[in-house]
Write a protein that holds these residues in place. Structure first.
Motif, PDB file in Angstrom:
ATOM      1  N   UNK A 373      -7.570   0.780  -2.700  1.00 21.01           N
ATOM      2  CA  UNK A 373      -7.824   1.650  -1.549  1.00 21.01           C
ATOM      3  C   UNK A 373      -6.545   1.715  -0.711  1.00 21.01           C
ATOM      4  N   UNK A 374      -6.259   2.908  -0.233  1.00 17.28           N
ATOM      5  CA  UNK A 374      -5.087   3.133   0.620  1.00 17.28           C
ATOM      6  C   UNK A 374      -5.578   3.488   2.017  1.00 17.28           C
ATOM      7  N   UNK A 375      -5.009   2.846   3.033  1.00 17.78           N
ATOM      8  CA  UNK A 375      -5.387   3.132   4.416  1.00 17.78           C
ATOM      9  C   UNK A 375      -4.149   3.545   5.198  1.00 17.78           C
ATOM     10  N   UNK A 376      -4.207   4.711   5.837  1.00 13.82           N
ATOM     11  CA  UNK A 376      -3.021   5.205   6.547  1.00 13.82           C
ATOM     12  C   UNK A 376      -3.167   5.029   8.050  1.00 13.82           C
ATOM     13  N   UNK A 377      -2.045   4.787   8.718  1.00 17.67           N
ATOM     14  CA  UNK A 377      -2.003   4.709  10.185  1.00 17.67           C
ATOM     15  C   UNK A 377      -0.718   5.378  10.648  1.00 17.67           C
ATOM     16  N   UNK A 378      -0.873   6.395  11.486  1.00 20.47           N
ATOM     17  CA  UNK A 378       0.257   7.244  11.886  1.00 20.47           C
ATOM     18  C   UNK A 378       0.315   7.274  13.406  1.00 20.47           C
ATOM     19  N   UNK A 379       1.513   7.075  13.972  1.00 16.74           N
ATOM     20  CA  UNK A 379       1.545   6.931  15.425  1.00 16.74           C
ATOM     21  C   UNK A 379       2.642   7.711  16.121  1.00 16.74           C
ATOM     22  N   UNK A 380       2.581   7.656  17.453  1.00 17.85           N
ATOM     23  CA  UNK A 380       3.634   8.207  18.306  1.00 17.85           C
ATOM     24  C   UNK A 380       4.979   7.616  17.878  1.00 17.85           C
ATOM     25  N   UNK A 381       6.028   8.355  18.193  1.00 15.09           N
ATOM     26  CA  UNK A 381       7.343   7.924  17.769  1.00 15.09           C
ATOM     27  C   UNK A 381       7.572   8.215  16.296  1.00 15.09           C
ATOM     28  N   UNK A 382       6.574   8.892  15.660  1.00 10.00           N
ATOM     29  CA  UNK A 382       6.681   9.222  14.241  1.00 10.00           C
ATOM     30  C   UNK A 382       6.597   8.013  13.349  1.00 10.00           C
ATOM     31  N   UNK A 383       5.873   6.972  13.799  1.00 12.14           N
ATOM     32  CA  UNK A 383       5.789   5.724  13.038  1.00 12.14           C
ATOM     33  C   UNK A 383       4.601   5.767  12.082  1.00 12.14           C
ATOM     34  N   UNK A 384       4.872   5.618  10.786  1.00 11.78           N
ATOM     35  CA  UNK A 384       3.820   5.711   9.773  1.00 11.78           C
ATOM     36  C   UNK A 384       3.719   4.426   8.971  1.00 11.78           C
ATOM     37  N   UNK A 385       2.479   4.049   8.630  1.00 11.79           N
ATOM     38  CA  UNK A 385       2.268   2.904   7.749  1.00 11.79           C
ATOM     39  C   UNK A 385       1.116   3.220   6.806  1.00 11.79           C
ATOM     40  N   UNK A 386       1.225   2.742   5.582  1.00 15.48           N
ATOM     41  CA  UNK A 386       0.171   2.912   4.588  1.00 15.48           C
ATOM     42  C   UNK A 386      -0.102   1.548   3.961  1.00 15.48           C
ATOM     43  N   UNK A 387      -1.342   1.092   4.084  1.00 18.44           N
ATOM     44  CA  UNK A 387      -1.720  -0.241   3.623  1.00 18.44           C
ATOM     45  C   UNK A 387      -2.476  -0.095   2.303  1.00 18.44           C
ATOM     46  N   UNK A 388      -1.975  -0.786   1.281  1.00 22.53           N
ATOM     47  CA  UNK A 388      -2.563  -0.683  -0.046  1.00 22.53           C
ATOM     48  C   UNK A 388      -3.298  -1.994  -0.355  1.00 22.53           C
ATOM     49  N   UNK A 389      -4.598  -1.876  -0.622  1.00 19.54           N
ATOM     50  CA  UNK A 389      -5.438  -3.052  -0.850  1.00 19.54           C
ATOM     51  C   UNK A 389      -6.084  -2.953  -2.217  1.00 19.54           C
ATOM     52  N   UNK A 390      -6.244  -4.108  -2.890  1.00 22.06           N
ATOM     53  CA  UNK A 390      -6.827  -4.110  -4.224  1.00 22.06           C
ATOM     54  C   UNK A 390      -7.960  -5.102  -4.330  1.00 22.06           C
ATOM     55  N   UNK A 391      -8.860  -4.874  -5.316  1.00 17.31           N
ATOM     56  CA  UNK A 391     -10.016  -5.758  -5.453  1.00 17.31           C
ATOM     57  C   UNK A 391      -9.565  -7.160  -5.885  1.00 17.31           C
ATOM     58  N   UNK A 392     -10.457  -8.121  -5.723  1.00 19.40           N
ATOM     59  CA  UNK A 392     -10.143  -9.516  -6.046  1.00 19.40           C
ATOM     60  C   UNK A 392      -9.741  -9.634  -7.507  1.00 19.40           C
ATOM     61  N   UNK A 393      -8.849 -10.552  -7.791  1.00 17.57           N
ATOM     62  CA  UNK A 393      -8.352 -10.722  -9.164  1.00 17.57           C
ATOM     63  C   UNK A 393      -9.484 -11.219 -10.057  1.00 17.57           C
TER      64      UNK A 393
END
Lengths: 393, 242
Positions: A373-393
């Motif tokens: 699953x990918x989760x995006x967070x985009x903010x003022x100042x043009x700051x972007x982050x994308x968090x990539x999470x995976x199921x348990x091994x």
């Protein structure tokens, strides 16, 4: 799939509930937490009647000896930390207090208290003697508080990059572990309702008068919310995994997104590259999806360009409101729930869907295995982050 | 991770450049960080902290010959955009509609947002606030980004004085910048936990003042160990090597 870092505990508190279980139950039920502010809070914040995301019930008081840290943000942090206290204590025993980092994302820290102190000073000419800049206003107040209540003693800092803050702390935590500086990290985000953000977004004329409806054809703005979320990352352990955090700058405008979502796409690409995955590996996107016309259009363009029109996308902002500095950590908790339970939440308020968005917004709850699953967070100042999470091994 | 410090930047009224600092400071204080990096249009809207940050950043980039469009940026600041925050508080107190421009630029990453726009830089940038450990933690994050990404990393440490009604004692504006690089010329820098030995006291009243002792050690070129925070036990120190 890359190894990543196991996430061994997590919590989220916001308008949907005071515990993670309550929050996820409301998410499953498709129930929005947005409502007009209760009278006392509305008066305290000089707010109008636009729906907001308020944590239900009274917030916990500061423990004895820590009263000087008393702010609304600190109380939210306490509520969110309480639920992970057991696992964090075990991590401190396992790795040693100095080997556990603490990283917090916030946009405004304890500013609600600063507002009251400033307004009082303007009225009376005297600053409230109980106002404590370093323990209430300053960003590091939340850090000091988290250390005091958990016993964590490792390196730590606050990231304040507006609405990407608590997504970016996940990246900082990975770097600290990768460098061998710590073995675990307590990572989270906290923001409280305050005049500055309520009236600030009001001044920008981006607040929805009836509650945000991300990706809907007739969407008319965002809703401000408050909340806190914490995740415990450990070098070894059981649980779903943080695979990578992608980061970028828009280099376009201080508050408006790049119209084609270029920065958002760069952040998502960066996350996939760092994890050694491809766009086809992503099973679900928890979008930033604030509900403003331009933000949703730009983000949808970025998702469509990189991931295509098939991957189910949901915004959870119509449940919680926009938690600003706490959004990234909160939505990481939602993404973990999707991984563990095989569910894509309904993107509340998205019908009638904007035909122009061109992505597969999940207008109803979907049961579907999610490996990544990918989760995006985009903010003022043009700051972007994308968090990539995976199921348990 | 040991980095090479390929360039430095500095702005404080008594020493608005590294050369001025090395020469013992100015008789007459400079009044404004020029922040040429921003260009006139962005500079007009930039707060004091943003101008401080961009001035020191620009100096360090130039000194290192680094590409402003590619560098990864870290801003370590204890207080963030305080001048702008107080301006918003004042508007709230007057019952005015909050200025969209002020609100937008009240975020701690406003300076980095402006720098990224000015330089067309889409690389990651981030902020660090950690109270008295801010200088150390910002460098730790900068070294982590260098290890993870390999590209040049600029770490800027900047704070403005506390405004009324929060000011207890007078302070000075200060920004210092270090351009960290994976190799090449320049003194080596890594962070270590050590018992703090006495570090030369710096008479600039600013929360990121420990950065000045580090600048001194980097100008000499090491070897030296500089305490980046106060404390009786082990604290974060910068180890500077030739």
């Amino acid at each position: 799939m890359p190894a990543g870092l196991p996430i061994t505990a997590r919590s989220a508190v916001n308008a949907l509930g005071r515990t993670t279980a309550e929050v996820l139950a409301a998410l499953d039920a498709g129930r929005s937490g947005l409502a007009p502010l209760p009278g006392d809070l509305r008066e305290a914040l000089a707010a109008g009647d636009a729906p907001c995301g308020v944590i239900p019930g009274d917030l916990p008081a500061l423990p004895r000896g820590l009263e000087a840290f008393d702010t609304r943000a600190a109380r939210i942090a306490l509520l969110a930390l309480d639920e992970v206290a057991g696992p964090v204590a075990r991590a401190v025993r396992r790795w040693g207090a100095g080997r556990v980092a603490v990283l917090v994302g916030t946009s405004t820290s304890g500013i609600a208290r600063t507002e009251a102190a400033y307004l009082g000073w303007r009225r009376t000419g005297a600053l409230d003697p109980a106002f404590d800049f370093d323990r209430q206003h300053a960003f590091h107040a939340l850090l000091d508080l988290a250390r005091a209540v958990t016993g964590v003693r490792g390196p730590g800092w606050v990231v304040s990059t507006a609405c990407s803050s608590s997504a970016k702390v996940l990246g900082s935590a990975m770097r600290l572990v990768e460098q061998g500086l710590v073995d675990a990290a307590l990572v989270g985000g906290v923001d409280s309702l305050c005049r500055t953000t309520l009236h600030g977004f009001g001044g920008l004329e981006v607040v929805s008068p009836r509650g945000c409806r991300p990706f809907a054809a007739d969407r008319d703005g965002m809703s401000v919310g408050e909340g806190g979320a914490f995740l415990l990352l450990e070098r070894a352990g059981d649980g779903p995994r943080l695979l990578a955090v992608g980061e970028s700058q828009d280099a376009h405008h201080a508050s408006a997104p790049h119209p084609e979502g270029l920065g958002a796409r760069l952040a998502m690409t960066d996350a996939l590259t760092r994890a050694g995955l491809t766009p086809g590996d992503v099973d679900h996107v928890n979008a930033h999806g604030t509900g403003t016309r331009h933000n949703d259009a730009a983000e949808a363009r970025a998702i469509a360009d990189l991931l295509g029109a098939q991957v189910p996308v949901a915004s959870t902002k119509a449940y919680t409101g926009h938690l600003l500095g706490a959004a990234g950590a909160t939505e990481a908790v939602f993404a973990l729930a999707s991984l563990e339970r095989g569910v894509v939440p309904a993107s509340l308020g998205a019908t009638p869907l904007d035909p122009a968005v061109g992505i597969a917004v999940a207008t109803t709850r979907l049961e579907r295995r999610c490996r990544v699953v990918l989760s995006t967070s985009l903010g003022f100042g043009g700051s972007n982050a994308a968090v990539l999470l995976g199921e348990a091994a | 991770m040991t980095a090479r410090v390929a360039g430095l930047g500095l702005w404080t009224p008594r020493a608005p450049s590294v050369d001025a600092w090395r020469a013992g400071g100015l008789e007459t204080p400079a009044d404004e960080p020029p922040a040429a990096l921003l260009g006139p249009r962005l500079r007009r809207r930039a707060s004091l902290l943003s101008r401080l940050t961009c001035e020191a950043l620009g100096q360090a980039l130039t000194a290192a010959g680094a590409d402003p469009a590619k560098v990864v940026m870290v801003l370590g600041s204890v207080r963030g955009e305080l001048e702008t925050t107080v301006a918003l508080l004042d508007q709230l107190a007057r019952g005015e509609v909050l200025s969209p421009a002020l609100f937008t630029n009240s975020v701690q990453n406003a300076a980095l947002g402006l720098a990224s726009i000015a330089a067309g830089n889409r690389a990651p940038s981030t902020t660090v606030a950690a109270g008295p450990a801010t200088v150390a933690m910002a460098l730790l994050e900068g070294l982590g980004l260098l290890a993870a990404r390999g590209a040049d990393v600029a770490v800027v440490l900047a704070d403005e004085p506390l405004p009324a009604p929060f000011a207890g004692e007078p302070g000075a504006s200060l920004a210092a910048a270090l351009l960290l690089r994976a190799g090449g010329p320049g003194p080596g820098l890594r962070l270590v936990r050590r018992a703090a030995s006495a570090t030369r006291a710096v008479d600039v009243a600013n929360p990121v003042a420990p950065a000045l002792a580090l600048v001194d050690a980097l100008l000499v070129g090491g070897p030296a160990v500089v305490a980046l925070e106060a404390g009786d036990d082990d604290v974060w120190c910068a180890e500077v090597s030739p």
